[in-house]
Design an enzyme around this catalytic site. Sequence first.
Site, PDB file in Angstrom:
ATOM      1  N   THR A 197      -4.871 -20.206  10.624  1.00  0.00           N
ATOM      2  CA  THR A 197      -5.126 -21.306  11.562  1.00  0.00           C
ATOM      3  C   THR A 197      -6.605 -21.312  11.958  1.00  0.00           C
ATOM      4  OG1 THR A 197      -2.883 -21.196  12.413  1.00  0.00           O
ATOM      5  CG2 THR A 197      -4.515 -22.180  13.870  1.00  0.00           C
TER       6      THR A 197
ATOM      7  N   THR B 177     -11.849 -22.599   9.720  1.00  0.00           N
ATOM      8  CA  THR B 177     -12.107 -22.010   8.396  1.00  0.00           C
ATOM      9  C   THR B 177     -10.841 -22.096   7.544  1.00  0.00           C
ATOM     10  OG1 THR B 177     -13.497 -20.451   9.623  1.00  0.00           O
ATOM     11  CG2 THR B 177     -13.272 -20.078   7.264  1.00  0.00           C
TER      12      THR B 177
ATOM     13  N   GLY C 208      -8.910 -16.946   9.127  1.00  0.00           N
ATOM     14  CA  GLY C 208     -10.215 -16.699   9.733  1.00  0.00           C
ATOM     15  C   GLY C 208     -10.164 -15.560  10.736  1.00  0.00           C
TER      16      GLY C 208
ATOM     17  N   ASP D 146     -12.256 -14.263  14.693  1.00  0.00           N
ATOM     18  CA  ASP D 146     -13.274 -14.507  15.723  1.00  0.00           C
ATOM     19  C   ASP D 146     -14.348 -13.431  15.679  1.00  0.00           C
ATOM     20  OD1 ASP D 146     -12.048 -16.875  16.927  1.00  0.00           O
ATOM     21  OD2 ASP D 146     -10.419 -15.481  17.360  1.00  0.00           O
TER      22      ASP D 146
ATOM     23  N   LYS E 243      -8.681 -11.864  16.708  1.00  0.00           N
ATOM     24  CA  LYS E 243      -8.215 -13.188  16.312  1.00  0.00           C
ATOM     25  C   LYS E 243      -7.492 -13.830  17.498  1.00  0.00           C
ATOM     26  CE  LYS E 243      -6.160 -13.792  12.476  1.00  0.00           C
ATOM     27  NZ  LYS E 243      -6.863 -15.098  12.473  1.00  0.00           N
ATOM     28  N   GLY E 244      -7.227 -15.120  17.374  1.00  0.00           N
ATOM     29  CA  GLY E 244      -6.459 -15.789  18.421  1.00  0.00           C
ATOM     30  C   GLY E 244      -7.243 -16.807  19.212  1.00  0.00           C
TER      31      GLY E 244
ATOM     32  N   GLU F  72       0.154 -15.370  13.342  1.00  0.00           N
ATOM     33  CA  GLU F  72      -0.810 -14.825  12.377  1.00  0.00           C
ATOM     34  C   GLU F  72      -0.523 -13.348  12.117  1.00  0.00           C
ATOM     35  OE1 GLU F  72      -4.550 -17.785  13.532  1.00  0.00           O
ATOM     36  OE2 GLU F  72      -4.491 -15.777  14.374  1.00  0.00           O
TER      37      GLU F  72
HETATM   38  C1  5RP Z   1      -6.718 -18.784  15.418  1.00  0.00           C
HETATM   39  C2  5RP Z   1      -7.591 -17.732  14.840  1.00  0.00           C
HETATM   40  C3  5RP Z   1      -8.742 -18.182  13.989  1.00  0.00           C
HETATM   41  O1  5RP Z   1      -8.633 -17.573  12.759  1.00  0.00           O
HETATM   42  C4  5RP Z   1     -10.026 -17.781  14.660  1.00  0.00           C
HETATM   43  O2  5RP Z   1     -10.042 -18.308  15.974  1.00  0.00           O
HETATM   44  C5  5RP Z   1     -11.228 -18.295  13.881  1.00  0.00           C
HETATM   45  O3  5RP Z   1     -11.280 -19.672  13.965  1.00  0.00           O
HETATM   46  P1  5RP Z   1     -12.367 -20.537  13.187  1.00  0.00           P
HETATM   47  O4  5RP Z   1     -12.080 -20.405  11.727  1.00  0.00           O
HETATM   48  O5  5RP Z   1     -12.135 -21.940  13.705  1.00  0.00           O
HETATM   49  O6  5RP Z   1     -13.736 -20.023  13.556  1.00  0.00           O
HETATM   50  O7  5RP Z   1      -7.414 -16.559  15.026  1.00  0.00           O
HETATM   51  O8  5RP Z   1      -5.775 -18.239  16.290  1.00  0.00           O
END
Ligand code: 5RP
Length: 219
Positions: free
Chosen positions: A28, A31, A82, A84, A94-95, A103
């Site tokens: 989610t 990315t 993806g 964070d 993540k999250g 996830e």
């Molecule tokens: C969602 C996640 C995403 O993988 C994380 O927030 C990265 O997001 P992005 O790809 O928009 O930078 O853990 O719960």
Amino acid sequence: MTQDELKKAVGWAALEYVPEDTIVGVGTGSTAAHFIDALATIKHKIEGAVSSSEASTEKLKGYGIPVFELNSVDSIEVYVDGADEITKHMHMIKGGGAALTREKIISAVAKTFVCVADGSKKVDVLGNFPLPVEVIPMARSYVARELVKLGGDPVWREGVITDNGNVILDVHNMKIVDPKQLEHDINMITGVVTNGLFAHRGADICLLGTEQGVVTMKP
Ligand code: 5RP
């Protein structure tokens, strides 16, 4: 390159890790959304996907990619998602998109976790990004008090309800020197569904988008 161009580069690079005729685990976020765009171009070569959020499910279905319930799937070869933050040990936070529990469940099932992230996500120590914790709504205040005892400053992500009907506390000001221990300690708090530390089950491969191209990190 913009951050989104770096995300797109790694989202598309992850196609290389998708085995034919399998059900692909799909994460989610922005990315992962690029990865879904890429996956759509080989949709005739895969059986379908298992998705970590309603948002990703909608996007997958929009491309005509079959989305399976995890309970009807015996195994997943590859999960692409993806992060964070990620360290050289492949531990992650993540999250950010509030999908951490699903996830974590899919990554537990998957044989290989391919993390796709732009270079800004690579850190030496986790914790600059506030750590998301998914909490049963009635336990919110209790869990927040317990998180303070662990040294963090929890902030309720007001207005956000997860796909599982729960709330998110984002824990600020934690310098996470022992991610496995903290992941365990937070999960021991009654009322916590799970937390966004992916240390016990980290990534197996990370495709990092940099100005020099896509860099492959392994533990
Ligand atoms: C969602 C996640 C995403 O993988 C994380 O927030 C990265 O997001 P992005 O790809 O928009 O930078 O853990 O719960």
